[in-house]
Design a protein around this motif. Structure first.
Motif, PDB file in Angstrom:
ATOM      1  N   ILE A  61      53.097  35.394  37.332  1.00 58.16           N
ATOM      2  CA  ILE A  61      51.568  35.143  36.716  1.00 58.16           C
ATOM      3  C   ILE A  61      50.406  35.271  36.797  1.00 58.16           C
ATOM      4  CG2 ILE A  61      50.613  34.321  34.604  1.00 58.16           C
ATOM      5  CD1 ILE A  61      53.089  33.418  33.213  1.00 58.16           C
ATOM      6  N   VAL A  62      50.363  34.479  37.959  1.00 57.58           N
ATOM      7  CA  VAL A  62      49.136  34.957  38.757  1.00 57.58           C
ATOM      8  C   VAL A  62      48.880  35.813  39.892  1.00 57.58           C
ATOM      9  CG1 VAL A  62      47.320  33.174  40.681  1.00 57.58           C
ATOM     10  CG2 VAL A  62      48.603  32.136  39.044  1.00 57.58           C
ATOM     11  N   PHE A  63      49.660  35.902  40.303  1.00 58.62           N
ATOM     12  CA  PHE A  63      49.962  37.592  40.935  1.00 58.62           C
ATOM     13  C   PHE A  63      49.503  38.603  40.217  1.00 58.62           C
ATOM     14  CE2 PHE A  63      51.809  41.467  43.015  1.00 58.62           C
ATOM     15  CZ  PHE A  63      51.636  41.530  43.949  1.00 58.62           C
ATOM     16  N   CYS A  64      49.705  38.849  38.834  1.00 60.49           N
ATOM     17  CA  CYS A  64      49.477  40.469  37.996  1.00 60.49           C
ATOM     18  C   CYS A  64      47.636  40.116  37.628  1.00 60.49           C
ATOM     19  CB  CYS A  64      50.264  39.773  36.661  1.00 60.49           C
ATOM     20  SG  CYS A  64      49.605  39.117  36.191  1.00 60.49           S
ATOM     21  N   PHE A  65      47.132  38.870  38.243  1.00 54.48           N
ATOM     22  CA  PHE A  65      45.831  38.742  37.905  1.00 54.48           C
ATOM     23  C   PHE A  65      44.714  38.791  38.932  1.00 54.48           C
ATOM     24  CE2 PHE A  65      47.459  37.359  33.608  1.00 54.48           C
ATOM     25  CZ  PHE A  65      47.501  37.673  32.777  1.00 54.48           C
ATOM     26  N   ARG A  66      45.110  38.110  40.811  1.00 56.80           N
ATOM     27  CA  ARG A  66      44.627  38.735  41.532  1.00 56.80           C
ATOM     28  C   ARG A  66      44.440  40.083  42.001  1.00 56.80           C
ATOM     29  NH1 ARG A  66      47.320  34.575  45.569  1.00 56.80           N
ATOM     30  NH2 ARG A  66      45.605  35.623  46.847  1.00 56.80           N
ATOM     31  N   THR A  67      42.852  40.019  42.306  1.00 55.88           N
ATOM     32  CA  THR A  67      42.928  41.405  43.369  1.00 55.88           C
ATOM     33  C   THR A  67      42.995  41.331  44.343  1.00 55.88           C
ATOM     34  OG1 THR A  67      40.945  40.064  43.754  1.00 55.88           O
ATOM     35  CG2 THR A  67      40.340  41.215  41.640  1.00 55.88           C
ATOM     36  N   ASP A  68      43.491  40.300  45.441  1.00 57.68           N
ATOM     37  CA  ASP A  68      43.650  41.041  46.679  1.00 57.68           C
ATOM     38  C   ASP A  68      45.100  41.458  46.889  1.00 57.68           C
ATOM     39  OD1 ASP A  68      44.774  38.231  46.515  1.00 57.68           O
ATOM     40  OD2 ASP A  68      43.761  37.513  47.983  1.00 57.68           O
ATOM     41  N   GLN A  69      46.679  40.572  45.860  1.00 56.45           N
ATOM     42  CA  GLN A  69      48.026  41.149  45.361  1.00 56.45           C
ATOM     43  C   GLN A  69      48.491  41.013  47.153  1.00 56.45           C
ATOM     44  OE1 GLN A  69      48.708  43.578  43.161  1.00 56.45           O
ATOM     45  NE2 GLN A  69      46.856  42.618  42.491  1.00 56.45           N
ATOM     46  N   GLN A  70      47.833  39.464  46.995  1.00 56.90           N
ATOM     47  CA  GLN A  70      49.039  38.542  48.531  1.00 56.90           C
ATOM     48  C   GLN A  70      49.597  37.890  47.234  1.00 56.90           C
ATOM     49  OE1 GLN A  70      49.180  39.413  51.704  1.00 56.90           O
ATOM     50  NE2 GLN A  70      47.551  41.384  50.781  1.00 56.90           N
ATOM     51  N   SER A  80      57.716  50.044  35.993  1.00 58.47           N
ATOM     52  CA  SER A  80      56.950  51.529  35.568  1.00 58.47           C
ATOM     53  C   SER A  80      56.243  51.768  34.278  1.00 58.47           C
ATOM     54  CB  SER A  80      57.925  52.554  36.118  1.00 58.47           C
ATOM     55  OG  SER A  80      59.270  52.521  35.639  1.00 58.47           O
ATOM     56  N   LEU A  81      57.404  51.270  33.553  1.00 57.58           N
ATOM     57  CA  LEU A  81      56.932  51.319  31.683  1.00 57.58           C
ATOM     58  C   LEU A  81      55.134  50.226  31.649  1.00 57.58           C
ATOM     59  CD1 LEU A  81      60.490  51.670  30.365  1.00 57.58           C
ATOM     60  CD2 LEU A  81      58.413  53.866  30.476  1.00 57.58           C
ATOM     61  N   LEU A  82      55.964  49.158  31.818  1.00 55.78           N
ATOM     62  CA  LEU A  82      54.986  47.940  31.569  1.00 55.78           C
ATOM     63  C   LEU A  82      53.742  47.914  32.342  1.00 55.78           C
ATOM     64  CD1 LEU A  82      57.049  46.023  29.987  1.00 55.78           C
ATOM     65  CD2 LEU A  82      56.169  47.442  28.950  1.00 55.78           C
ATOM     66  N   GLY A  83      54.169  48.058  33.585  1.00 55.14           N
ATOM     67  CA  GLY A  83      52.920  48.163  34.874  1.00 55.14           C
ATOM     68  C   GLY A  83      52.887  46.885  34.718  1.00 55.14           C
ATOM     69  N   VAL A  84      50.917  46.181  34.773  1.00 57.23           N
ATOM     70  CA  VAL A  84      50.672  45.180  35.036  1.00 57.23           C
ATOM     71  C   VAL A  84      51.007  43.876  34.118  1.00 57.23           C
ATOM     72  CG1 VAL A  84      48.660  42.928  35.256  1.00 57.23           C
ATOM     73  CG2 VAL A  84      48.733  45.586  35.868  1.00 57.23           C
ATOM     74  N   TYR A  85      51.510  44.209  32.619  1.00 61.11           N
ATOM     75  CA  TYR A  85      52.373  43.599  31.996  1.00 61.11           C
ATOM     76  C   TYR A  85      53.711  43.690  31.925  1.00 61.11           C
ATOM     77  CZ  TYR A  85      47.852  44.792  29.189  1.00 61.11           C
ATOM     78  OH  TYR A  85      47.120  44.832  28.871  1.00 61.11           O
ATOM     79  N   GLY A  86      53.919  44.039  32.694  1.00 58.41           N
ATOM     80  CA  GLY A  86      55.788  43.881  33.068  1.00 58.41           C
ATOM     81  C   GLY A  86      55.934  43.144  34.614  1.00 58.41           C
ATOM     82  N   GLU A  87      54.945  42.309  34.811  1.00 59.04           N
ATOM     83  CA  GLU A  87      54.490  41.508  35.769  1.00 59.04           C
ATOM     84  C   GLU A  87      54.256  40.106  35.327  1.00 59.04           C
ATOM     85  OE1 GLU A  87      52.109  42.015  39.290  1.00 59.04           O
ATOM     86  OE2 GLU A  87      52.749  43.352  39.648  1.00 59.04           O
ATOM     87  N   LEU A  88      53.442  40.433  34.317  1.00 58.89           N
ATOM     88  CA  LEU A  88      53.600  38.966  33.085  1.00 58.89           C
ATOM     89  C   LEU A  88      55.057  38.645  32.572  1.00 58.89           C
ATOM     90  CD1 LEU A  88      51.555  37.212  32.416  1.00 58.89           C
ATOM     91  CD2 LEU A  88      50.862  39.228  30.262  1.00 58.89           C
ATOM     92  N   LEU A  89      55.298  39.649  31.955  1.00 53.53           N
ATOM     93  CA  LEU A  89      56.568  39.309  31.588  1.00 53.53           C
ATOM     94  C   LEU A  89      57.882  39.158  32.105  1.00 53.53           C
ATOM     95  CD1 LEU A  89      58.497  39.682  29.183  1.00 53.53           C
ATOM     96  CD2 LEU A  89      59.296  42.188  29.999  1.00 53.53           C
ATOM     97  N   GLY A  90      57.560  40.016  34.031  1.00 52.85           N
ATOM     98  CA  GLY A  90      58.894  38.456  34.873  1.00 52.85           C
ATOM     99  C   GLY A  90      57.955  37.596  34.803  1.00 52.85           C
TER     100      GLY A  90
END
Length: 178
Positions: free
Chosen positions: A81-90, A152-162
Motif C-alpha cells: 500500500i505504501v509502495f503504490c503511493f511512493r514516487t521513487d517506486q523502491q 493490467s486492468l486496475l493499475g495503481v488501484y490493483g497494487e492497493l487491492l493486492g
C-alpha cells in the motif's frame, strides 16, 4: 490419499490468495515460474519438518508459526500500500531475488502447521509433502497469473487491492491462531 489432496488444497489456497495479491506486481512469466517452483519446494520441505516436529512438539508451536506468518503478511500488505503511493517506486520485499525466499517461507507456514498435525497422527510424510508441493505450485501459478491480469486492468488501484488482500489474509491468520 483423497484426504491428503483435500488438505493440500486447503493449505495451498493460502498460496493462491497471497499470490493473487502479489501478482499485482509486474512480474515476467519466468519470474512467475520460479516463484511457483520455490513455493512448491517450501511446501514440500516445511511439512516434512512439521511431521518430524509433530512427533515431539505440542500444538502451541503451530500457533506461534501461524502468528509469525500473519504478522509478516500484514507487513507485506502495508508495504504494498505504501509502495503504490511512493514516487521513487523502491520496495522492501518483492517476490524476486531473495524476496522469493521470504515470500515462500511466509506461504509455507501453514504447511508446517499441517505437517505438525500429520506427524501427530502418523501420516506418511513423503506422500503428504509431495501432495502439498504440487498443489502449492499450481495454485501459486494460478494466483500470480490472475493477479497479473488484474494489475493490467486496475493499475495503481490493483497494487492497493493486492496490499489489502495481503493484510486481510494476515489478519485472518493472526485471529485464527490466537
Amino acid at each position: 490419499m483423497i484426504t491428503l489432496l483435500i488438505m493440500a488444497f486447503a493449505v495451498g489456497m493460502d498460496a493462491f490468495s497471497v499470490s493473487l495479491g502479489m501478482g499485482i506486481y509486474e512480474l515476467r512469466l519466468k519470474q512467475i515460474f520460479f516463484i511457483g517452483i520455490t513455493v512448491g519446494i517450501f511446501h514440500v520441505v516445511m511439512p516434512l519438518i512439521g511431521v518430524l516436529a509433530g512427533h515431539m512438539l505440542s500444538e502451541t508451536f503451530g500457533k506461534i508459526t501461524g502468528n509469525i506468518g500473519g504478522i509478516l503478511l500484514v507487513i507485506l500488505g502495508l508495504q504494498m500500500i505504501v509502495f503504490c503511493f511512493r514516487t521513487d517506486q523502491q520496495s522492501l520485499v518483492l517476490p524476486v531475488g531473495g524476496g522469493i525466499i521470504i515470500f515462500s517461507l511466509i506461504l509455507s507456514v501453514d504447511s508446517f502447521s499441517a505437517g505438525l498435525s500429520l506427524g501427530m497422527f502418523g501420516a506418511r510424510a513423503a506422500i503428504a509433502a509431495l501432495c502439498f508441493g504440487v498443489v502449492a505450485v499450481l495454485l501459486t501459478w494460478s494466483g500470480l497469473l490472475i493477479g497479473r491480469k488484474v494489475q493490467s486492468l486496475l493499475g495503481v488501484y490493483g497494487e492497493l487491492l493486492g496490499g489489502i488482500i495481503l493484510i486481510a489474509f494476515g489478519l485472518k491468520l493472526l485471529f485464527q491462531f490466537t
